[in-house]
Scaffold this motif. Sequence first.
Motif, PDB file in Angstrom:
ATOM      1  N   ALA A  32       0.805 -13.213 -12.764  1.00 34.68           N
ATOM      2  CA  ALA A  32       1.218 -11.747 -12.630  1.00 34.68           C
ATOM      3  C   ALA A  32       2.439 -11.589 -12.609  1.00 34.68           C
ATOM      4  N   ALA A  33       3.665 -12.461 -12.340  1.00 36.25           N
ATOM      5  CA  ALA A  33       5.038 -12.290 -12.499  1.00 36.25           C
ATOM      6  C   ALA A  33       5.435 -12.603 -13.823  1.00 36.25           C
ATOM      7  N   LYS A  34       4.779 -13.482 -14.346  1.00 34.52           N
ATOM      8  CA  LYS A  34       5.033 -13.496 -15.878  1.00 34.52           C
ATOM      9  C   LYS A  34       4.750 -12.287 -16.658  1.00 34.52           C
ATOM     10  N   LYS A  35       3.440 -11.883 -16.516  1.00 26.64           N
ATOM     11  CA  LYS A  35       3.057 -10.594 -17.286  1.00 26.64           C
ATOM     12  C   LYS A  35       4.043  -9.641 -16.879  1.00 26.64           C
ATOM     13  N   ARG A  36       4.527  -9.697 -15.774  1.00 27.25           N
ATOM     14  CA  ARG A  36       5.378  -8.347 -15.433  1.00 27.25           C
ATOM     15  C   ARG A  36       6.722  -8.469 -15.920  1.00 27.25           C
ATOM     16  N   GLU A  37       7.205  -9.636 -16.021  1.00 27.71           N
ATOM     17  CA  GLU A  37       8.562  -9.896 -16.628  1.00 27.71           C
ATOM     18  C   GLU A  37       8.570  -9.849 -18.329  1.00 27.71           C
ATOM     19  N   ASP A  38       7.349  -9.919 -18.748  1.00 27.56           N
ATOM     20  CA  ASP A  38       7.392  -9.919 -20.085  1.00 27.56           C
ATOM     21  C   ASP A  38       7.286  -8.219 -20.426  1.00 27.56           C
ATOM     22  N   ASN A  39       6.547  -7.549 -19.680  1.00 29.34           N
ATOM     23  CA  ASN A  39       6.496  -6.128 -20.004  1.00 29.34           C
ATOM     24  C   ASN A  39       7.922  -5.604 -19.546  1.00 29.34           C
ATOM     25  N   GLU A  40       8.666  -6.036 -18.488  1.00 30.99           N
ATOM     26  CA  GLU A  40       9.866  -5.375 -18.346  1.00 30.99           C
ATOM     27  C   GLU A  40      10.751  -5.752 -19.558  1.00 30.99           C
ATOM     28  N   THR A  41      10.653  -6.880 -20.133  1.00 30.23           N
ATOM     29  CA  THR A  41      11.594  -7.357 -21.333  1.00 30.23           C
ATOM     30  C   THR A  41      11.700  -6.390 -22.443  1.00 30.23           C
ATOM     31  N   GLY A  42      10.401  -5.821 -22.731  1.00 30.07           N
ATOM     32  CA  GLY A  42      10.074  -4.874 -23.795  1.00 30.07           C
ATOM     33  C   GLY A  42      10.631  -3.589 -23.265  1.00 30.07           C
ATOM     34  N   LYS A  43      10.796  -3.274 -21.939  1.00 30.73           N
ATOM     35  CA  LYS A  43      11.194  -1.938 -21.602  1.00 30.73           C
ATOM     36  C   LYS A  43      12.644  -2.012 -21.722  1.00 30.73           C
ATOM     37  N   ARG A  44      13.054  -3.203 -21.173  1.00 26.35           N
ATOM     38  CA  ARG A  44      14.754  -3.234 -21.344  1.00 26.35           C
ATOM     39  C   ARG A  44      15.221  -2.919 -22.617  1.00 26.35           C
TER      40      ARG A  44
ATOM     41  N   ARG B 242      13.813  -1.157 -24.714  1.00 27.81           N
ATOM     42  CA  ARG B 242      13.769   0.269 -25.257  1.00 27.81           C
ATOM     43  C   ARG B 242      14.897   1.106 -24.414  1.00 27.81           C
ATOM     44  N   PHE B 243      15.039   0.816 -23.272  1.00 25.90           N
ATOM     45  CA  PHE B 243      16.366   1.508 -22.758  1.00 25.90           C
ATOM     46  C   PHE B 243      17.674   0.999 -23.133  1.00 25.90           C
ATOM     47  N   ALA B 244      17.748   0.016 -23.629  1.00 27.54           N
ATOM     48  CA  ALA B 244      19.008  -0.571 -24.462  1.00 27.54           C
ATOM     49  C   ALA B 244      19.438   0.139 -25.709  1.00 27.54           C
ATOM     50  N   SER B 245      18.210   0.541 -26.151  1.00 29.46           N
ATOM     51  CA  SER B 245      18.206   1.401 -27.493  1.00 29.46           C
ATOM     52  C   SER B 245      18.609   2.920 -27.384  1.00 29.46           C
TER      53      SER B 245
ATOM     54  N   GLU C  23      16.463   5.020 -25.381  1.00 34.47           N
ATOM     55  CA  GLU C  23      15.287   5.708 -24.922  1.00 34.47           C
ATOM     56  C   GLU C  23      15.331   5.969 -23.331  1.00 34.47           C
ATOM     57  N   LEU C  24      14.692   6.915 -23.205  1.00 32.97           N
ATOM     58  CA  LEU C  24      14.829   7.569 -21.663  1.00 32.97           C
ATOM     59  C   LEU C  24      13.501   7.053 -20.760  1.00 32.97           C
ATOM     60  N   GLY C  25      13.610   6.974 -19.596  1.00 32.65           N
ATOM     61  CA  GLY C  25      12.411   6.533 -18.795  1.00 32.65           C
ATOM     62  C   GLY C  25      11.597   7.656 -18.539  1.00 32.65           C
ATOM     63  N   LEU C  26      12.100   8.901 -18.897  1.00 37.16           N
ATOM     64  CA  LEU C  26      11.373  10.035 -18.868  1.00 37.16           C
ATOM     65  C   LEU C  26      10.118   9.815 -19.902  1.00 37.16           C
ATOM     66  N   ASP C  27      10.613   9.262 -21.064  1.00 36.05           N
ATOM     67  CA  ASP C  27       9.595   8.882 -22.080  1.00 36.05           C
ATOM     68  C   ASP C  27       8.708   7.665 -22.131  1.00 36.05           C
ATOM     69  N   ILE C  28       9.609   6.617 -21.673  1.00 38.44           N
ATOM     70  CA  ILE C  28       9.119   5.372 -21.565  1.00 38.44           C
ATOM     71  C   ILE C  28       7.834   5.396 -20.591  1.00 38.44           C
ATOM     72  N   TYR C  29       7.907   6.271 -19.581  1.00 36.86           N
ATOM     73  CA  TYR C  29       6.816   6.023 -18.253  1.00 36.86           C
ATOM     74  C   TYR C  29       5.984   7.463 -18.371  1.00 36.86           C
ATOM     75  N   ASN C  30       6.088   8.199 -19.431  1.00 34.49           N
ATOM     76  CA  ASN C  30       5.660   9.526 -19.564  1.00 34.49           C
ATOM     77  C   ASN C  30       5.548  10.352 -18.572  1.00 34.49           C
ATOM     78  N   MET C  31       6.799  10.799 -17.933  1.00 36.10           N
ATOM     79  CA  MET C  31       6.992  11.438 -16.982  1.00 36.10           C
ATOM     80  C   MET C  31       7.191  12.914 -16.969  1.00 36.10           C
ATOM     81  N   ARG C  32       7.296  13.536 -18.322  1.00 35.71           N
ATOM     82  CA  ARG C  32       7.524  14.856 -18.560  1.00 35.71           C
ATOM     83  C   ARG C  32       6.520  16.142 -18.050  1.00 35.71           C
ATOM     84  N   ALA C  33       5.370  15.459 -18.528  1.00 34.51           N
ATOM     85  CA  ALA C  33       4.015  16.399 -18.238  1.00 34.51           C
ATOM     86  C   ALA C  33       3.879  16.617 -16.640  1.00 34.51           C
TER      87      ALA C  33
END
Length: 227
Positions: free
Chosen positions: A187-199, A201-204, A206-216
């Motif tokens: 589970a830790a490996k899966k989580r870390e792989d997912n966070e690498t992708g998000k990192r 996106r943040f570096a480019s 992109e906002l957490g508001l959109d990555i996590y679909n928070m606006r609605a």
Amino acid sequence: MQELGVVHRTITRASEADVEALSAFGVSTIHEAMGRLGLMRPYIRPVYPGASMCGTAVTVLLQPGDNWMLHVAAEQVHPGDVVVAACTTENEDGFFGDLLATSLKARGAKGLIIDGGCRDVATLQEMNFPVFSRAINSKGTVKATLGSVNIPVVCANALVNPGDVVIADVDGVVVVPAARAGEVATAAKKREDNETGKRDRFASGELGLDIYNMRAPLEAAGLRYID
């Protein structure tokens, strides 16, 4: 009621493969991957910068102001173990120093977690022997009262059974039950792989508001923007 005056010589440790797999991840990742469980209280801190460890628990129950059972525990240490020491009541005396560290290191211990005090910090750093403790305290201890070794203990609010995997780094200390070690590593490996992708996106930008679909959900909760 906790057992006093006993040493369990035979314990079931998590497999070396599972310990190795968990050692690749930080405390925060493992804690989240395990369902936000297993953390010790944040007052347990490394006694010098950069200290970290991952290994199987040899547990110790100490009496206040008495480090006798740490000497008893040293005999039970196998290479790759982490000694986890709790106390029957809150105590910050200096249970542990460079001599005990020398003994544990000779037995192959990866380090010590102690809900109590530690001293000789400069020497511990020179030895590269990691210790996470409740306090740094020069006050010495005696050798007079029995505790126990390799029984379940509660260390800084975390239940630790002999053979569990203990991981410690600058973010804290987490305990993984031996029976769950492989599952949590996956589970830790899966989580870390997912966070690498998000990192990325943040570096480019992109906002957490959109990555996590928070606006609605924010709009539904009544958030208003005013220009």
